[in-house]
Write an enzyme that holds these catalytic residues in place. Sequence first.
Site, short mmCIF file in Angstrom:
data_model
loop_
_atom_site.label_atom_id
_atom_site.label_comp_id
_atom_site.label_asym_id
_atom_site.label_seq_id
_atom_site.Cartn_x
_atom_site.Cartn_y
_atom_site.Cartn_z
N CYS A 71 39.11 2.44 48.25
CA CYS A 71 38.91 1.67 46.97
C CYS A 71 37.81 0.60 47.58
O CYS A 71 37.80 0.05 48.24
CB CYS A 71 40.21 1.07 46.51
SG CYS A 71 39.86 -0.50 45.43
N GLU A 72 36.60 0.50 46.70
CA GLU A 72 35.62 -0.70 46.85
C GLU A 72 36.22 -2.04 46.67
O GLU A 72 35.49 -3.08 47.23
CB GLU A 72 34.46 -0.20 46.05
CG GLU A 72 34.56 -0.46 44.61
CD GLU A 72 33.34 -0.30 43.87
OE1 GLU A 72 32.78 -0.74 42.82
OE2 GLU A 72 32.50 1.06 44.50
N HIS A 73 37.43 -2.08 45.90
CA HIS A 73 37.59 -3.40 45.50
C HIS A 73 38.78 -4.14 46.81
O HIS A 73 38.71 -5.27 46.97
CB HIS A 73 38.69 -3.28 44.39
CG HIS A 73 37.71 -3.06 43.15
ND1 HIS A 73 38.35 -2.24 42.20
CD2 HIS A 73 36.57 -3.18 42.81
CE1 HIS A 73 37.58 -1.99 41.42
NE2 HIS A 73 36.34 -2.78 41.68
N HIS A 74 39.52 -3.34 47.30
CA HIS A 74 40.32 -3.70 48.40
C HIS A 74 40.31 -3.01 49.91
O HIS A 74 40.78 -3.47 50.85
CB HIS A 74 41.84 -3.64 48.08
CG HIS A 74 42.08 -4.26 46.83
ND1 HIS A 74 42.17 -3.59 45.51
CD2 HIS A 74 42.35 -5.29 46.62
CE1 HIS A 74 42.42 -4.12 44.74
NE2 HIS A 74 42.46 -5.53 45.24
N GLN A 112 37.62 5.46 41.39
CA GLN A 112 38.05 6.82 41.01
C GLN A 112 37.13 7.36 39.73
O GLN A 112 36.59 8.49 39.71
CB GLN A 112 39.30 7.22 41.01
CG GLN A 112 39.75 8.40 40.43
CD GLN A 112 41.19 8.79 40.66
OE1 GLN A 112 42.03 8.12 40.91
NE2 GLN A 112 41.68 9.56 39.41
N HIS A 140 46.82 5.50 44.86
CA HIS A 140 45.96 4.52 45.40
C HIS A 140 46.84 3.43 46.11
O HIS A 140 47.70 2.97 45.57
CB HIS A 140 45.31 3.54 44.11
CG HIS A 140 44.34 4.51 43.51
ND1 HIS A 140 42.95 4.27 43.57
CD2 HIS A 140 44.28 5.56 42.75
CE1 HIS A 140 41.93 5.03 42.99
NE2 HIS A 140 42.86 5.82 42.47
N CYS A 142 45.79 0.74 47.42
CA CYS A 142 45.82 -0.66 46.92
C CYS A 142 46.75 -1.09 45.73
O CYS A 142 47.15 -2.27 45.53
CB CYS A 142 44.47 -1.01 46.09
SG CYS A 142 43.64 0.11 45.06
#
Length: 184
Positions: A71-74, A112, A140, A142
Amino acid sequence: MDNYFKKIIEMLGEDVNREGLRDTPKRAAEAMKFITQGYHHSVAEIVNGALFETDSDEMVIVKEIELYSLCEHHLLPFIGKCHVAYLPKGKIIGLSKIARIVDMYARRLQVQEKLTKQIAETILDITEARGVGVIIEAKHLCMMMRGVEKQNSIMTTSVMLGGLRTDHRTRAEFLSLVQAFQRG
């Protein structure tokens, strides 16, 4: 990258010189490079000419392609499966190439929704198919390990292009074949 992981571990309050952590920065850097190796591959390199003429125009489906991504956020993993369908128009792609395309995009920092679209657009572009459908179902970490901590949630995304978007019967065929496999 090793030094950055070392700093992160130290900032967590750990002693990077203790036995269990001594080589961790190096191992973490190697793991990160492996997990994100998709940045170092191209579609042309993966397909490598594996396109073949055909007179078949019936749907081709590859189901249950396992995938993992970050995940590019976490920077936490999401893990799941991908189902790909296309309607050939004069050519088919080598079967393993579909899974390799999934891996190439999955092994990058991702969300995703974007991953699903990248796979679908690439298959359409390469094969010049009459239509493409891609469904991804993933868990996920995250969402499971932090935040709302929901252990059983599954995210499903889909992208339908060409005939799989405009022809409701073809779309329904793809969806029913994916579901039939999962029930069986």
